[in-house]
Design an enzyme around this catalytic site. Sequence first.
Site, short mmCIF file in Angstrom:
data_model
loop_
_atom_site.label_atom_id
_atom_site.label_comp_id
_atom_site.label_asym_id
_atom_site.label_seq_id
_atom_site.Cartn_x
_atom_site.Cartn_y
_atom_site.Cartn_z
N TRP A 130 0.86 -1.19 0.00
CA TRP A 130 0.00 0.00 0.00
C TRP A 130 0.90 1.25 0.00
O TRP A 130 1.84 1.33 0.81
CB TRP A 130 -0.88 -0.05 1.25
CG TRP A 130 -1.78 1.13 1.45
CD1 TRP A 130 -2.51 1.77 0.51
CD2 TRP A 130 -2.02 1.81 2.69
NE1 TRP A 130 -3.21 2.79 1.09
CE2 TRP A 130 -2.94 2.84 2.42
CE3 TRP A 130 -1.58 1.62 4.00
CZ2 TRP A 130 -3.40 3.70 3.42
CZ3 TRP A 130 -2.04 2.47 4.99
CH2 TRP A 130 -2.94 3.50 4.69
N ASP A 211 -0.44 -5.98 9.28
CA ASP A 211 -1.44 -4.95 9.04
C ASP A 211 -2.76 -5.67 8.71
O ASP A 211 -2.85 -6.37 7.70
CB ASP A 211 -0.99 -4.08 7.86
CG ASP A 211 -1.95 -2.93 7.57
OD1 ASP A 211 -2.97 -2.82 8.29
OD2 ASP A 211 -1.68 -2.15 6.64
N ALA A 213 -6.29 -4.62 7.96
CA ALA A 213 -7.20 -3.49 7.69
C ALA A 213 -8.54 -3.94 7.13
O ALA A 213 -9.43 -3.12 6.95
CB ALA A 213 -6.53 -2.52 6.72
N LYS A 246 -12.89 -0.05 7.34
CA LYS A 246 -13.60 -0.72 6.26
C LYS A 246 -14.66 -1.68 6.79
O LYS A 246 -15.79 -1.66 6.33
CB LYS A 246 -12.62 -1.51 5.38
CG LYS A 246 -11.25 -0.88 5.21
CD LYS A 246 -11.21 0.20 4.17
CE LYS A 246 -9.90 0.96 4.28
NZ LYS A 246 -9.40 1.55 3.09
C1 LMR Z 1 -6.86 2.77 0.04
O1 LMR Z 1 -5.89 2.01 -0.03
O2 LMR Z 1 -7.40 3.28 -0.95
C2 LMR Z 1 -7.45 3.10 1.40
O3 LMR Z 1 -6.77 2.40 2.38
C3 LMR Z 1 -7.58 4.55 1.66
C4 LMR Z 1 -6.26 5.25 1.89
O4 LMR Z 1 -6.14 5.94 2.90
O5 LMR Z 1 -5.34 5.13 1.07
#
Ligand code: LMR
Length: 400
Positions: A130, A211, A213, A246
Amino acid sequence: MFERLERLPDDPILGLMAAFRADESRDKIDLGVGVYRNARGETPVLEAVRRAERVVLERQSTKTYVAPAGNAAFNQAMERLALGAGHPALAAGRVRTIQGVGGCGALRLGAELIHTAAPHSVVHVSSPTWANHVPLLGGCGLKLEPYPYYDAAAGRVRLEAMLQALDSLPVASVVLLHASCHNPTGADLSEEEWREVLAVVQRRRLLPFIDMAYQGLGAGVDADAFAVRLFASELPELLVAVSCSKNFGLYRERAGTLHILTESASRSEAALSQEVRIARRLYSMPPDHGAAIVSQILTDEALRDLWQREVGDMRERILGLRRELVRELNAACPSRDFSFIAAQRGMFSFLGVSPEQVRALRADHHVYMTEDSRINIAGLRSENLERFARSVAQVLRRSG
Ligand code: LMR
């Protein structure tokens, strides 16, 4: 003082939200930021949240400070949700929890704790990971290094390469893992594969930082926590960052937790005391509203059942969309096979098109996704799947 500050580019994910809002097309499709959308394209307040919120408002008698570690009832309920109520690490008193300002805040708290304990630590992150992991973890001074993770051609995890890379890390390195619904690839490890990762983590004495999420949005509330529960049983030390954004739909309320496991209750207590100091230094105390709602849901049987059903509905909708999307894309683009999308989990998958093709999808078809072609599956609807697949086919034909 501020005259030398330059205007920075927008965040690669959050910038898309603004661009999408500004697009006046009635046909626009938002597959950018990772928020769940229902069949009407809305991100609703969950019914369990609405009901819990009413109870919280009725019962709340003060707005005085809570504590730097946050809401104790929430922290305890979240430990049980992540680890399972009867987990031996809980029974042994080895777990301490601090509330984060959302999952991001929890990740940062974990990074700060690692930096306090061993400032030269390197955190090994999946390639890709991410985008916000990099500033969140690197921002406190930790170095980040990638390990191989995703095989884009096959649409699955490069397990052998990953295991080999982890097996060559210096002892005590930190490895960031995604519990489920890998962001951005959607490619998760099977239970068997997690066991193989565990064996390497034990051999190299690595510190896993997990993590989580998307608990509940991949394979199920318990199934998505498989790695967390296994690692907590088998390892002396573990950090787990959890988000309520989420699965409880509480995005803007910023509720999350960092769970700290060490070898003993007294070491975990010492680590927590360091975290409390870190939190006090950074923001003093987390917001309470989202935490109070989650704690109400998780400690009330009827609300908890309702929430489980609502998470199940979100998960099933995403899984159904994955199957429909594969059908539409394979029909519209016969020279390609998109079947890997149906085998992946959670909100995201890579479409596997180039940045130029991503830009063409946005400019010519009002379809929004990040430059790496990550799509938020939950942003699709039965009514626009075919149009989306046709847009992809046109863009691929034009550049093919
Ligand atoms: C995403 O990956 O789009 C979400 O987790 C929102 C973010 O804060 O990036």
